[in-house]
Design an enzyme around this catalytic site. Structure first.
Site, PDB file in Angstrom:
ATOM      1  N   ASP A  70      26.455  89.852  97.427  1.00 57.07           N
ATOM      2  CA  ASP A  70      25.032  90.099  97.186  1.00 57.07           C
ATOM      3  C   ASP A  70      24.748  91.025  96.013  1.00 57.07           C
ATOM      4  O   ASP A  70      23.734  91.719  95.984  1.00 57.07           O
ATOM      5  CB  ASP A  70      24.446  90.716  98.464  1.00 57.07           C
ATOM      6  CG  ASP A  70      25.302  91.874  98.966  1.00 57.07           C
ATOM      7  OD1 ASP A  70      26.000  92.481  98.140  1.00 57.07           O
ATOM      8  OD2 ASP A  70      25.272  92.166 100.175  1.00 57.07           O
TER       9      ASP A  70
ATOM     10  N   GLU B  85      30.376  84.551 102.091  1.00 60.00           N
ATOM     11  CA  GLU B  85      29.716  85.631 102.848  1.00 60.00           C
ATOM     12  C   GLU B  85      28.201  85.376 102.865  1.00 60.00           C
ATOM     13  O   GLU B  85      27.382  86.276 102.673  1.00 60.00           O
ATOM     14  CB  GLU B  85      30.021  87.018 102.274  1.00 60.00           C
ATOM     15  CG  GLU B  85      29.951  88.121 103.309  1.00 60.00           C
ATOM     16  CD  GLU B  85      30.186  89.509 102.712  1.00 60.00           C
ATOM     17  OE1 GLU B  85      29.447  89.935 101.817  1.00 60.00           O
ATOM     18  OE2 GLU B  85      31.141  90.161 103.148  1.00 60.00           O
TER      19      GLU B  85
ATOM     20  N   GLU C  90      20.230  94.319  97.441  1.00 63.39           N
ATOM     21  CA  GLU C  90      21.140  93.287  97.971  1.00 63.39           C
ATOM     22  C   GLU C  90      20.492  92.353  98.994  1.00 63.39           C
ATOM     23  O   GLU C  90      20.761  91.153  99.002  1.00 63.39           O
ATOM     24  CB  GLU C  90      22.385  93.938  98.586  1.00 63.39           C
ATOM     25  CG  GLU C  90      23.333  94.584  97.592  1.00 63.39           C
ATOM     26  CD  GLU C  90      22.996  96.032  97.287  1.00 63.39           C
ATOM     27  OE1 GLU C  90      21.881  96.488  97.654  1.00 63.39           O
ATOM     28  OE2 GLU C  90      23.823  96.710  96.667  1.00 63.39           O
TER      29      GLU C  90
ATOM     30  N   HIS D 160      27.964 105.393  99.007  1.00 59.00           N
ATOM     31  CA  HIS D 160      27.596 104.932  97.673  1.00 59.00           C
ATOM     32  C   HIS D 160      26.253 104.214  97.608  1.00 59.00           C
ATOM     33  O   HIS D 160      25.697 104.059  96.521  1.00 59.00           O
ATOM     34  CB  HIS D 160      28.669 103.997  97.106  1.00 59.00           C
ATOM     35  CG  HIS D 160      28.663 102.629  97.708  1.00 59.00           C
ATOM     36  ND1 HIS D 160      29.117 102.382  98.963  1.00 59.00           N
ATOM     37  CD2 HIS D 160      28.220 101.429  97.220  1.00 59.00           C
ATOM     38  CE1 HIS D 160      28.991 101.093  99.235  1.00 59.00           C
ATOM     39  NE2 HIS D 160      28.442 100.495  98.197  1.00 59.00           N
TER      40      HIS D 160
ATOM     41  N   ARG E  25      22.564 102.789  97.301  1.00 57.72           N
ATOM     42  CA  ARG E  25      21.357 103.252  96.633  1.00 57.72           C
ATOM     43  C   ARG E  25      20.376 103.936  97.597  1.00 57.72           C
ATOM     44  O   ARG E  25      19.757 104.925  97.260  1.00 57.72           O
ATOM     45  CB  ARG E  25      20.621 102.048  96.035  1.00 57.72           C
ATOM     46  CG  ARG E  25      20.486 102.055  94.560  1.00 57.72           C
ATOM     47  CD  ARG E  25      20.054 100.675  94.102  1.00 57.72           C
ATOM     48  NE  ARG E  25      20.944 100.208  93.051  1.00 57.72           N
ATOM     49  CZ  ARG E  25      20.707 100.381  91.751  1.00 57.72           C
ATOM     50  NH1 ARG E  25      19.613 100.971  91.355  1.00 57.72           N
ATOM     51  NH2 ARG E  25      21.559  99.961  90.849  1.00 57.72           N
TER      52      ARG E  25
ATOM     53  N   HIS F 118      32.431 108.040  94.917  1.00 60.25           N
ATOM     54  CA  HIS F 118      32.010 106.901  94.100  1.00 60.25           C
ATOM     55  C   HIS F 118      31.609 107.391  92.703  1.00 60.25           C
ATOM     56  O   HIS F 118      30.988 108.440  92.572  1.00 60.25           O
ATOM     57  CB  HIS F 118      30.819 106.210  94.790  1.00 60.25           C
ATOM     58  CG  HIS F 118      30.592 104.810  94.323  1.00 60.25           C
ATOM     59  ND1 HIS F 118      29.830 104.518  93.222  1.00 60.25           N
ATOM     60  CD2 HIS F 118      31.048 103.623  94.789  1.00 60.25           C
ATOM     61  CE1 HIS F 118      29.816 103.206  93.034  1.00 60.25           C
ATOM     62  NE2 HIS F 118      30.548 102.638  93.980  1.00 60.25           N
TER      63      HIS F 118
HETATM   64  N1  UDP Z   1      37.388 100.676  98.621  1.00 55.77           N
HETATM   65  C1  UDP Z   1      38.445 101.047  97.799  1.00 55.77           C
HETATM   66  N2  UDP Z   1      38.524 102.358  97.385  1.00 55.77           N
HETATM   67  C2  UDP Z   1      37.608 103.302  97.741  1.00 55.77           C
HETATM   68  C3  UDP Z   1      36.524 102.901  98.578  1.00 55.77           C
HETATM   69  C4  UDP Z   1      36.439 101.579  98.980  1.00 55.77           C
HETATM   70  O1  UDP Z   1      39.287 100.234  97.463  1.00 55.77           O
HETATM   71  O2  UDP Z   1      37.749 104.463  97.332  1.00 55.77           O
HETATM   72  C5  UDP Z   1      37.309  99.273  99.067  1.00 55.77           C
HETATM   73  C6  UDP Z   1      37.135  99.057 100.556  1.00 55.77           C
HETATM   74  O3  UDP Z   1      38.372  98.936 101.209  1.00 55.77           O
HETATM   75  C7  UDP Z   1      36.336  97.777 100.647  1.00 55.77           C
HETATM   76  C8  UDP Z   1      35.537  97.778  99.366  1.00 55.77           C
HETATM   77  O4  UDP Z   1      36.155  98.712  98.499  1.00 55.77           O
HETATM   78  O5  UDP Z   1      37.165  96.651 100.639  1.00 55.77           O
HETATM   79  C9  UDP Z   1      34.129  98.179  99.673  1.00 55.77           C
HETATM   80  O6  UDP Z   1      33.482  98.492  98.530  1.00 55.77           O
HETATM   81  P1  UDP Z   1      32.114  99.285  98.498  1.00 55.77           P
HETATM   82  O7  UDP Z   1      32.073 100.219  99.651  1.00 55.77           O
HETATM   83  O8  UDP Z   1      32.004  99.833  97.123  1.00 55.77           O
HETATM   84  O9  UDP Z   1      31.015  98.127  98.601  1.00 55.77           O
HETATM   85  P2  UDP Z   1      30.338  97.355  99.806  1.00 55.77           P
HETATM   86  O10 UDP Z   1      31.398  96.786 100.672  1.00 55.77           O
HETATM   87  O11 UDP Z   1      29.446  98.312 100.527  1.00 55.77           O
HETATM   88  O12 UDP Z   1      29.547  96.292  99.123  1.00 55.77           O
END
Ligand code: UDP
Length: 369
Positions: free
Chosen positions: A98, A120, A134, A208, A210, A241
């Site tokens: 998204d 997804e 998103e 992280h 917004r 982040h």
């Molecule tokens: N992740 C990572 N390193 C970090 C934090 C998260 O590799 O320091 C991985 C986590 O395992 C997951 C993905 O990043 O697979 C999630 O990313 P994020 O939280 O940025 O985005 P969201 O899933 O909320 O879209």
């Protein structure tokens, strides 16, 4: 004839969740030519993450700028993506999730009358501002998608509720497949860092989104600071982040506290190993809500809504928002127990690691043009 399949992505979570699909498609070179296109919406994190899966982008669009506004990044990606479509004959475009790269990938594909396959599909929080932007991107992409790959039954229902009745497939979430794609050699390299941590009393925190920038981040930081002071024998690891809206405040509020460890974002295999060994996870991340159940770890979600309701229903996660009292109370309830007592031994509701094989199997069976 070999079909050109264009994969468009731009951020770390997309790289992680698309990697197993790319690897699966590449098993059939006589059927598919996979063109991996990174918009580089999140440049370093996305490229670095892809490498752990031994994948390199074929096309890099260099779209990231400092403190980028949504409109700026959208127009940059749209224009650069059009060039990719002008220079190649694409059979179908695959997007996942998204992000702005997903919206642009789907939209430019649609403008070029190339079918969109959305991985997804069907996640909905039902609050258009949470997560922002998103939630709206998800719904917009569903409107122009040809094959909808939904991760759960709830996601299938959400799509049907919006009047989408054709070509919806419940396949599981590819984030669970990704956990199986990392080599032993790569995982072993992460042990050294882990050995420096207090594994019995480790709390992982990631923030992280917004919606959590601004005031909410103040409440969250205050709660973490107080809980760290209450549980001095526990270590709180926060991979911070890179977004300056998050980074500056976290370093200001949570530096120089002996049991709070602030690091750069952890490389994906390292994050997985830390997650596996954590007693508790506090997070607003979507991907982490899906992955943590594979390691039986409880999660407190720093959001007021979630589209990952299956984890809540299965008892893995609870919503605590940015509510100071809730964060303190729920964290305390878990941290007063021994680590073993906090483990949740149930199947991961987001899948069993077969999603990408399911997806590629379906792509092979349905002719979309
Ligand atoms: N992740 C990572 N390193 C970090 C934090 C998260 O590799 O320091 C991985 C986590 O395992 C997951 C993905 O990043 O697979 C999630 O990313 P994020 O939280 O940025 O985005 P969201 O899933 O909320 O879209």
């Amino acid at each position: 004839m070999v079909k050109n399949i264009l994969i468009v992505f731009g951020t770390r979570p997309e790289a992680i969740k698309l990697a197993p699909v790319i690897l699966e498609l590449k098993k059939y070179p006589s059927l598919y030519n996979v063109i991996v296109c990174n918009t580089e919406q999140q440049k370093e994190l996305s490229n670095q993450t892809l490498e752990f899966f031994n994948i390199k982008a074929d096309i890099k669009l260099d779209c990231m700028r400092e403190n980028q506004k949504l409109v700026d990044i959208q127009s940059r990606i749209m224009l650069k993506l059009q060039e990719v479509f002008s220079n190649n004959t694409i059979y179908a475009t695959i997007v996942q999730g998204d992000t702005m790269s997903v919206l642009c990938g789907a939209l430019v594909s649609f403008y070029n009358k190339v079918p969109v396959f959305h991985i997804e599909a069907g996640l909905r929080s039902n609050d258009i501002f949470e997560p922002f932007p998103e939630e709206a991107i998800r719904a917009m992409v569903s409107k122009i998608t040809t094959l909808h790959f939904a991760p759960t039954n709830d996601a299938v229902k959400a799509l049907k509720k919006e009047g989408i009745n054709k070509n919806i497939f419940m396949v599981g979430n590819t984030s669970i497949d990704a956990l199986k794609c990392l080599s032993d050699e790569i995982m072993q390299k992460t042990n050294k860092f882990l050995d420096t941590l207090n594994k019995d009393k480790l709390v992982l925190v990631t923030i992280h989104r917004r919606e959590n920038h601004g005031d909410r981040l103040n409440f969250i930081c205050k709660a973490i600071k107080d809980i760290a002071s209450k549980f001095k024998d526990h270590s709180f690891l926060i991979p911070v982040h890179p977004n300056p809206n998050v980074k500056i405040k976290i370093y200001k509020e949570l530096s120089n506290i002996s049991n709070i460890i602030l690091t750069e974002p952890l490389e994906y295999p390292m994050l997985i190993n830390v997650m596996k060994n954590s007693k508790l996870i506090l997070t607003d991340s979507g991907g982490i809500q899906e992955e943590a159940p594979s390691f039986n770890v409880p999660i407190l979600v720093l959001r007021y809504e979630t589209e990952r309701i299956e984890g809540i229903n299965a008892g893995f996660s609870k919503l605590v928002g940015a509510d100071y009292n809730k964060i303190i109370n729920e964290t305390t309830n878990i941290l007063i127990k021994n680590k073993e007592e906090t483990r949740i031994y149930k199947d991961n509701p987001y899948g069993n690691g077969n999603a990408s094989a399911n997806i590629v199997n379906i792509i092979g069976k349905i002719d979309v043009i």
